[in-house]
Design a protein around this motif. Sequence first.
Motif, PDB file in Angstrom:
ATOM      1  N   ALA A 155       0.833  -1.206   0.000  1.00 41.96           N
ATOM      2  CA  ALA A 155       0.000   0.000   0.000  1.00 41.96           C
ATOM      3  C   ALA A 155       0.869   1.257   0.000  1.00 41.96           C
ATOM      4  N   ALA A 156       1.938   1.259   0.790  1.00 34.11           N
ATOM      5  CA  ALA A 156       2.841   2.416   0.823  1.00 34.11           C
ATOM      6  C   ALA A 156       3.545   2.588  -0.523  1.00 34.11           C
ATOM      7  N   SER A 157       3.953   1.486  -1.124  1.00 33.68           N
ATOM      8  CA  SER A 157       4.607   1.542  -2.431  1.00 33.68           C
ATOM      9  C   SER A 157       3.646   2.080  -3.494  1.00 33.68           C
ATOM     10  N   LYS A 210       3.884   5.628  -5.623  1.00 31.37           N
ATOM     11  CA  LYS A 210       3.862   5.628  -7.088  1.00 31.37           C
ATOM     12  C   LYS A 210       2.619   6.305  -7.657  1.00 31.37           C
ATOM     13  N   GLY A 211       1.765   6.814  -6.770  1.00 27.77           N
ATOM     14  CA  GLY A 211       0.566   7.511  -7.220  1.00 27.77           C
ATOM     15  C   GLY A 211      -0.550   6.595  -7.674  1.00 27.77           C
TER      16      GLY A 211
END
Length: 62
Positions: free
Chosen positions: A53-55, A59-60
């Motif tokens: 989720a953070a990645s 990455k938008g």
Amino acid sequence: MHTTSIVQAPSLTLASGVAIPDSKMVREVTELVRDTENSLLFNHSSRVYYFAAASGKRKGLT
């Protein structure tokens, strides 16, 4: 015509900006995994979710 509405459930947002959904389904699945698997698997699965989720957020994608 049948339409489906999505109800936004409340969520907890971590410092990273990742929201942890809080819905009946999430609570039921969490309970199932905690009841049937060991804490190692539950914690690993949680870390995978947070990291992905953070990645995606970085990455938008969210």
